[in-house]
Design a protein around this motif. Structure first.
Motif, PDB file in Angstrom:
ATOM      1  N   ASP A  40    -173.376  -4.022  -7.939  1.00 24.90           N
ATOM      2  CA  ASP A  40    -172.091  -4.544  -7.476  1.00 24.90           C
ATOM      3  C   ASP A  40    -170.937  -3.729  -8.047  1.00 24.90           C
ATOM      4  O   ASP A  40    -171.136  -2.742  -8.762  1.00 24.90           O
ATOM      5  N   ILE A  41    -169.725  -4.163  -7.739  1.00 23.81           N
ATOM      6  CA  ILE A  41    -168.546  -3.393  -8.133  1.00 23.81           C
ATOM      7  C   ILE A  41    -168.369  -3.368  -9.652  1.00 23.81           C
ATOM      8  O   ILE A  41    -167.880  -2.377 -10.212  1.00 23.81           O
ATOM      9  N   GLN A  42    -168.801  -4.416 -10.329  1.00 28.26           N
ATOM     10  CA  GLN A  42    -168.680  -4.439 -11.786  1.00 28.26           C
ATOM     11  C   GLN A  42    -169.556  -3.369 -12.429  1.00 28.26           C
ATOM     12  O   GLN A  42    -169.135  -2.674 -13.364  1.00 28.26           O
ATOM     13  N   LYS A  43    -170.780  -3.224 -11.924  1.00 24.93           N
ATOM     14  CA  LYS A  43    -171.678  -2.196 -12.476  1.00 24.93           C
ATOM     15  C   LYS A  43    -171.179  -0.800 -12.114  1.00 24.93           C
ATOM     16  O   LYS A  43    -171.191   0.117 -12.947  1.00 24.93           O
ATOM     17  N   LEU A  44    -170.721  -0.631 -10.872  1.00 21.71           N
ATOM     18  CA  LEU A  44    -170.205   0.680 -10.461  1.00 21.71           C
ATOM     19  C   LEU A  44    -168.995   1.077 -11.288  1.00 21.71           C
ATOM     20  O   LEU A  44    -168.810   2.248 -11.627  1.00 21.71           O
ATOM     21  N   LEU A  76    -167.064   1.678  -3.870  1.00 24.44           N
ATOM     22  CA  LEU A  76    -166.572   2.962  -4.365  1.00 24.44           C
ATOM     23  C   LEU A  76    -165.142   3.199  -3.889  1.00 24.44           C
ATOM     24  O   LEU A  76    -164.281   3.678  -4.653  1.00 24.44           O
ATOM     25  N   GLN A  77    -164.885   2.851  -2.651  1.00 25.03           N
ATOM     26  CA  GLN A  77    -163.528   3.017  -2.118  1.00 25.03           C
ATOM     27  C   GLN A  77    -162.546   2.121  -2.850  1.00 25.03           C
ATOM     28  O   GLN A  77    -161.418   2.534  -3.144  1.00 25.03           O
ATOM     29  N   LYS A  78    -162.963   0.904  -3.164  1.00 22.83           N
ATOM     30  CA  LYS A  78    -162.092  -0.007  -3.915  1.00 22.83           C
ATOM     31  C   LYS A  78    -161.802   0.522  -5.313  1.00 22.83           C
ATOM     32  O   LYS A  78    -160.735   0.255  -5.877  1.00 22.83           O
TER      33      LYS A  78
END
Length: 408
Positions: A350-354, A381-383
């Motif tokens: 998810d975004i937290q891990k990325l 990734l875009q966020k």
């Protein structure tokens, strides 16, 4: 050269195609295969049943209508489709047949709304669009003939190796004794099989999972289960169950534009989910061979350690490099995974891990895996501030829109 009137008519039909494109392409394929059942020796039956081919063609037709006066905008998409066509042995003589049945489908689905002027304009536009594909594909056929071979060629399985509980690798060697062709990391081949009980030949495209320059070509195939057996698994499971060392398969020369094209020494992220690791591993090993000092982050997501493939091979490759690191994410790690401490994160990527893993926002990113996985990863990734032009991704099958899979 299309007239202004033709361009105006075609562009005016774009909203209709956006609304009813899949209906048109579904009718198109049904009538096409009724008239020319031999074309089922080329097309992927699973993609037809799932509706992915119909959706992909509808998207292409809509894009062509929108950009009919500036087709150069579509050239990247044309090249991607052309690679698949060349790999499946689609030839220029097929295009008039496709055009005939596409126009029939437009007339049938739209009824009275498909006026003679509209059908005539689309007939002219199709000729121009088809010629773009034919020209691009002709270059690809000539290149394949010069660097590898034309159409299909017989290869023998010289090694079969289990990589995980669901993925098995096949090492292929040309039966004519010629060396394996040089290819770009990330490319794929088409495997064609005649399977007992099946009326038509079956084709599937598999990424090459090793770096080039070997005596063999390696593909790594996932065994399908459940509903996917009927949808995707006929060829894959047949390879697992019935194709062994000494058996022969037919393949086409390597194709595809999802390749490691960044020759600079810029940071690189290789992100995979499930069997999407296959082109990522080819890229990792290619960088290891040619740019061992490059900054590389290899991120692999899998359900658990039993499903995960190439763990040892990735570790060995990473160790051979000076600035490479890897991270493993298990969705549902088993007890043995916890005991062996063989993963870094638990749950989804998810975004937290990325956010923890993606340090270099200006790096080059490659993403491959299930459609939902790619949609989520690319959207996140875009966020996080990664520019879209820095993100490369590959579909297993016809390209479709990712937006519906991206997190809100």
């Amino acid at each position: 050269m299309l007239s202004n009137k033709t361009i105006e008519i075609v562009k005016s039909t774009a909203p209709i195609l956006a609304e009813r494109g899949v209906e048109i392409t579904s009718y198109f394929y049904k009538s096409l295969f009724e008239a020319y059942p031999e074309l089922l020796n080329i097309f992927n039956h699973a993609n037809q049943k799932q509706g992915r081919q119909q959706t992909a063609l509808a998207n292409t037709v809509y894009a062509a209508a929108t950009y009919i006066d500036q087709l150069e905008v579509l050239l990247p998409a044309v090249k991607q489709i052309a690679h698949k066509h060349r790999s499946l042995n689609v030839k220029k003589e097929h295009y008039p047949i496709v055009g005939e049945y596409l126009l029939k489908a437009i007339k049938e689905v739209l009824g009275d709304a498909a006026t003679p002027d509209i059908i005539e304009a689309w007939g002219e536009a199709y000729q121009v669009i088809a010629q773009v594909f034919i020209d691009v594909e002709e270059e690809m056929y000539n290149k394949a003939k010069l660097e590898a071979w034309e159409e299909f060629k017989s290869f023998k399985v010289v090694k079969k190796e289990k990589e995980s509980s669901v993925i098995t690798s096949f090492y292929l060697e040309a039966t004519d004794g010629h060396p394996a062709p040089i290819y770009q990391a990330g490319q794929y081949i088409t495997v064609r099989l005649s399977i007992p009980g099946e009326e038509y030949l079956l084709n599937r495209q598999y990424s090459l999972s090793d770096s080039a320059g070997k005596n063999t070509l390696r593909i790594s195939v996932k065994r399908e289960a459940g509903e996917n057996i009927d949808q995707n698994g006929k060829v894959s499971n047949y390879l697992h169950d019935s194709v062994n060392v000494g058996d022969e398969v037919e393949i086409t020369a390597p194709a595809g534009d999802f390749v490691l094209h960044d020759e600079a020494n810029s940071p690189l992220y290789l992100i995979s989910g499930g069997v999407g690791i296959t082109p990522m591993l080819s890229m990792l090993k290619t960088v290891s061979d040619n740019q061992p000092d490059r900054l590389v982050t290899f991120i692999q997501a899998a359900k658990d350690g039993d499903i995960q493939a190439f763990g040892s091979e990735v570790n060995e490759t990473i160790k051979s490099m000076t600035n490479a690191k890897k991270y493993v994410i298990f969705e549902q790690p088993a007890v043995s995974d916890r005991e062996e401490n063989n993963f870094d994160f638990e749950g989804y990527l998810d975004i937290q891990k990325l956010e923890q893993l993606v340090i270099e926002k200006d790096a080059t990113f490659y993403v491959c895996g299930p459609v939902a996985f790619m949609g989520s990863v690319i959207g996140n990734l875009q966020k996080l501030g990664v520019q879209t032009e820095h993100i490369n991704y590959e579909f297993f099958g016809p390209s479709i829109e990712l937006k519906q899979y991206q997190e809100a």
